[in-house]
Write a protein that holds these residues in place. Sequence first.
Motif, PDB file in Angstrom:
ATOM      1  N   ARG A 531       0.857  -1.191   0.000  1.00  0.00           N
ATOM      2  CA  ARG A 531       0.000   0.000   0.000  1.00  0.00           C
ATOM      3  C   ARG A 531       0.887   1.232   0.000  1.00  0.00           C
ATOM      4  O   ARG A 531       1.669   1.465   0.912  1.00  0.00           O
ATOM      5  N   GLU A 532       0.737   1.993  -1.094  1.00  0.00           N
ATOM      6  CA  GLU A 532       1.497   3.229  -1.281  1.00  0.00           C
ATOM      7  C   GLU A 532       2.999   2.974  -1.126  1.00  0.00           C
ATOM      8  O   GLU A 532       3.703   3.680  -0.399  1.00  0.00           O
ATOM      9  N   ALA A 533       3.469   1.911  -1.786  1.00  0.00           N
ATOM     10  CA  ALA A 533       4.890   1.559  -1.740  1.00  0.00           C
ATOM     11  C   ALA A 533       5.265   0.829  -3.010  1.00  0.00           C
ATOM     12  O   ALA A 533       4.424   0.177  -3.653  1.00  0.00           O
ATOM     13  N   GLU A 534       6.522   0.954  -3.380  1.00  0.00           N
ATOM     14  CA  GLU A 534       7.029   0.281  -4.565  1.00  0.00           C
ATOM     15  C   GLU A 534       7.581  -1.089  -4.183  1.00  0.00           C
ATOM     16  O   GLU A 534       8.100  -1.270  -3.073  1.00  0.00           O
ATOM     17  N   PRO A 535       7.497  -2.067  -5.080  1.00  0.00           N
ATOM     18  CA  PRO A 535       8.012  -3.402  -4.771  1.00  0.00           C
ATOM     19  C   PRO A 535       9.531  -3.408  -4.744  1.00  0.00           C
ATOM     20  O   PRO A 535      10.180  -2.529  -5.315  1.00  0.00           O
ATOM     21  N   PRO A 536      10.138  -4.385  -4.107  1.00  0.00           N
ATOM     22  CA  PRO A 536      11.599  -4.494  -4.104  1.00  0.00           C
ATOM     23  C   PRO A 536      12.097  -4.815  -5.511  1.00  0.00           C
ATOM     24  O   PRO A 536      11.325  -5.240  -6.385  1.00  0.00           O
ATOM     25  N   PRO A 537      13.393  -4.668  -5.776  1.00  0.00           N
ATOM     26  CA  PRO A 537      13.906  -4.893  -7.135  1.00  0.00           C
ATOM     27  C   PRO A 537      13.586  -6.274  -7.687  1.00  0.00           C
ATOM     28  O   PRO A 537      13.310  -6.415  -8.881  1.00  0.00           O
ATOM     29  N   TRP A 538      13.606  -7.307  -6.880  1.00  0.00           N
ATOM     30  CA  TRP A 538      13.377  -8.652  -7.387  1.00  0.00           C
ATOM     31  C   TRP A 538      11.923  -8.912  -7.763  1.00  0.00           C
ATOM     32  O   TRP A 538      11.608  -9.947  -8.355  1.00  0.00           O
ATOM     33  N   ALA A 539      11.014  -7.981  -7.459  1.00  0.00           N
ATOM     34  CA  ALA A 539       9.599  -8.191  -7.784  1.00  0.00           C
ATOM     35  C   ALA A 539       9.058  -7.109  -8.712  1.00  0.00           C
ATOM     36  O   ALA A 539       7.839  -7.080  -8.960  1.00  0.00           O
ATOM     37  N   ARG A 540       9.902  -6.245  -9.264  1.00  0.00           N
ATOM     38  CA  ARG A 540       9.398  -5.158 -10.094  1.00  0.00           C
ATOM     39  C   ARG A 540       8.861  -5.642 -11.431  1.00  0.00           C
ATOM     40  O   ARG A 540       8.090  -4.949 -12.092  1.00  0.00           O
ATOM     41  N   SER A 541       9.260  -6.817 -11.851  1.00  0.00           N
ATOM     42  CA  SER A 541       8.738  -7.343 -13.119  1.00  0.00           C
ATOM     43  C   SER A 541       7.472  -8.170 -12.918  1.00  0.00           C
ATOM     44  O   SER A 541       6.875  -8.633 -13.909  1.00  0.00           O
ATOM     45  N   TRP A 542       7.023  -8.360 -11.708  1.00  0.00           N
ATOM     46  CA  TRP A 542       5.824  -9.149 -11.459  1.00  0.00           C
ATOM     47  C   TRP A 542       4.583  -8.393 -11.921  1.00  0.00           C
ATOM     48  O   TRP A 542       4.534  -7.154 -11.864  1.00  0.00           O
ATOM     49  N   PRO A 543       3.571  -9.101 -12.398  1.00  0.00           N
ATOM     50  CA  PRO A 543       2.331  -8.428 -12.794  1.00  0.00           C
ATOM     51  C   PRO A 543       1.739  -7.614 -11.642  1.00  0.00           C
ATOM     52  O   PRO A 543       1.707  -8.078 -10.488  1.00  0.00           O
ATOM     53  N   ARG A 544       1.273  -6.456 -11.967  1.00  0.00           N
ATOM     54  CA  ARG A 544       0.780  -5.487 -10.971  1.00  0.00           C
ATOM     55  C   ARG A 544      -0.733  -5.360 -11.116  1.00  0.00           C
ATOM     56  O   ARG A 544      -1.236  -5.137 -12.215  1.00  0.00           O
ATOM     57  N   HIS A 545      -1.461  -5.467  -9.998  1.00  0.00           N
ATOM     58  CA  HIS A 545      -2.927  -5.397 -10.025  1.00  0.00           C
ATOM     59  C   HIS A 545      -3.401  -4.458  -8.916  1.00  0.00           C
ATOM     60  O   HIS A 545      -3.138  -4.697  -7.733  1.00  0.00           O
ATOM     61  N   ARG A 546      -4.095  -3.415  -9.308  1.00  0.00           N
ATOM     62  CA  ARG A 546      -4.646  -2.469  -8.333  1.00  0.00           C
ATOM     63  C   ARG A 546      -5.924  -3.042  -7.708  1.00  0.00           C
ATOM     64  O   ARG A 546      -6.673  -3.766  -8.367  1.00  0.00           O
ATOM     65  N   VAL A 547      -6.156  -2.688  -6.451  1.00  0.00           N
ATOM     66  CA  VAL A 547      -7.360  -3.133  -5.741  1.00  0.00           C
ATOM     67  C   VAL A 547      -8.366  -1.988  -5.763  1.00  0.00           C
ATOM     68  O   VAL A 547      -8.115  -0.923  -5.183  1.00  0.00           O
ATOM     69  N   PRO A 548      -9.499  -2.156  -6.426  1.00  0.00           N
ATOM     70  CA  PRO A 548     -10.446  -1.044  -6.566  1.00  0.00           C
ATOM     71  C   PRO A 548     -11.359  -0.903  -5.344  1.00  0.00           C
ATOM     72  O   PRO A 548     -11.528  -1.837  -4.552  1.00  0.00           O
ATOM     73  N   ASP A 549     -11.945   0.289  -5.216  1.00  0.00           N
ATOM     74  CA  ASP A 549     -13.011   0.563  -4.244  1.00  0.00           C
ATOM     75  C   ASP A 549     -12.605   0.252  -2.813  1.00  0.00           C
ATOM     76  O   ASP A 549     -13.372  -0.316  -2.027  1.00  0.00           O
ATOM     77  N   THR A 550     -11.397   0.654  -2.438  1.00  0.00           N
ATOM     78  CA  THR A 550     -10.942   0.394  -1.071  1.00  0.00           C
ATOM     79  C   THR A 550     -11.232   1.594  -0.178  1.00  0.00           C
ATOM     80  O   THR A 550     -11.345   2.737  -0.632  1.00  0.00           O
ATOM     81  N   TYR A 551     -11.353   1.319   1.113  1.00  0.00           N
ATOM     82  CA  TYR A 551     -11.584   2.385   2.099  1.00  0.00           C
ATOM     83  C   TYR A 551     -10.348   3.279   2.188  1.00  0.00           C
ATOM     84  O   TYR A 551     -10.452   4.496   2.222  1.00  0.00           O
ATOM     85  N   ALA A 552      -9.169   2.664   2.252  1.00  0.00           N
ATOM     86  CA  ALA A 552      -7.901   3.391   2.228  1.00  0.00           C
ATOM     87  C   ALA A 552      -7.281   3.210   0.846  1.00  0.00           C
ATOM     88  O   ALA A 552      -7.146   2.076   0.370  1.00  0.00           O
TER      89      ALA A 552
END
Length: 561
Positions: A531-552
Amino acid sequence: MAPQSRTHPRSRAHPQSRAHHLLLGVCGVFAVLSLVLVPLTLPLGWDETVYASRFSPYAPATPFSAPRTRGVPFLIAPVAAWSDSVVLLRVWLTLLATTALYLGFRPWLRFLGRPSAAWVAAALYGGLWFVLFYAGAAMPNHYTAMGAVGAVGLFLRSRQSPATCAGVVGGLALATLMRPNDGVALGAPLLAAALLVPAWRSWSRVLAVLGGLAAGALPWIVEAYVRFGGVRARLTEASEVQGDLRPLLSVVHHLTVMDGPLLCRPCDGDTVRPLSAEWWLVLPLLVAVGLWSARAGSDGTRDGGRRTRAVSPDTPSVELSTRSAERSTRRGERSTRHGERNTRNGGHRGTPHVGCSTHREHQDDAPQSGTTPLRGCLLAAAAALSVALPYVALVPYAAPRFLAPAHALLAPAAALGVLALVDAARASRRPRIGFAALGVALAGHLAVQLPLTHSNAKIQAGARGDWARVAEVLHEHGVGGEPSTNETPRNGAPHPCVLRGNTSVIPVAYVAGCFPGHAGDAHRPTALVLREAEPPPWARSWPRHRVPDTYAPGWVVHVRP
């Protein structure tokens, strides 16, 4: 005098019976308010998921750190061991919390001299927003508070019968099982009183206190040696987990959380809101007035050099005079019977009093000579200070529930303060104005506490709902689900589903049906929850999926390809 003697037990029991019914009514209102203000569908919180996962049939067990105890898992086991229904669990816990409220304040019905003080004390404590909020929660603090106040009330009884000693043992064992540090802080002043104060000096009290502490601490001690390498090692690790316990002063932090959040760590970004902290301003005043009224009641009035009992609204003056006459008559009758027995026995004093057991039954709940309501309230206040001091002087963060035992232990004295104010209003020249002022104060107190219960429940529902939304996104991308076993795979193989992230990893993993990973794990996790953070270098190529309609905002899931 015979007809008066027959009606005397009923006339004496009437105020206590009425107060007992009112105490039951307060407990019922407490249960209803908690169920209305906090929805039964509220998802489990972070700590609750840790406790529930000990027995849950549908999610892996989460890490159980050194500061946690087995008290709450014991409470929820009858439901969590076979059902994953949050509603059923909260109903069960609400019933337990209501029963604990009754048992905690029941011993105070007779000791304070005013039976009404017991139900008023229960109402003062049970009306606080965080007590109502946690009524249906799998958290330890309310049960620690009720074990504490119940144990002190039983400790003050005149005759420490086996049942009374068992109650002291049970209350201290409950408090210690839930939170060992609170149990030890509570037992210290009680043990000192049982050893040093003449009115309370008895081996039965000493053994009851030591037995309760030992029974409650035994599971914690055994686990310390089994899992952590000993008591000292567990204490050291618990201190590290809690942010390094050290001398400090966090009174301001506890003031800032009186309206929420449930936990601030750190607490530097919050401020004190005077309106929400009204209870902190009112409580010292009520306790001071209560101690003053207890002192006045203990002093009583003097007539011919003999102390007489002060008149209170719970005991009419006519009834007091009747009781005095009846007591004199009964004393004369007992003296006559005693003389007759001595004559029959040749002057020897070996025959026991036939009516002694009945007399003791009436006196079992009353304070003994030297044990006045003032001294009892002072002992409860000393125990409250002892329990609260570590949280305001050692713990570097704050939560309203931490001080629940202190609030409960101060409630009897505060209740006497409320009744003293009611007496003052009744005796004033304009009682209507006095009662109107007290009514406005009560309405203002409830207008602060009840909305805080509902608003914090609403905030928690939104924040905890985010965990379910993150779990849905994980499930959509093949992560998580319903694992068939909570056991760790053999041969060091990685878990089929392991989550890591920068926040709320444990509750998200619990909801998603995964194992929470840790930073030192050599295996790559199945997914990263950030949450509001970038992944570490070893995971930057992993598929990225946003979570919609969250309270935070800002939840992102990175799934290992």
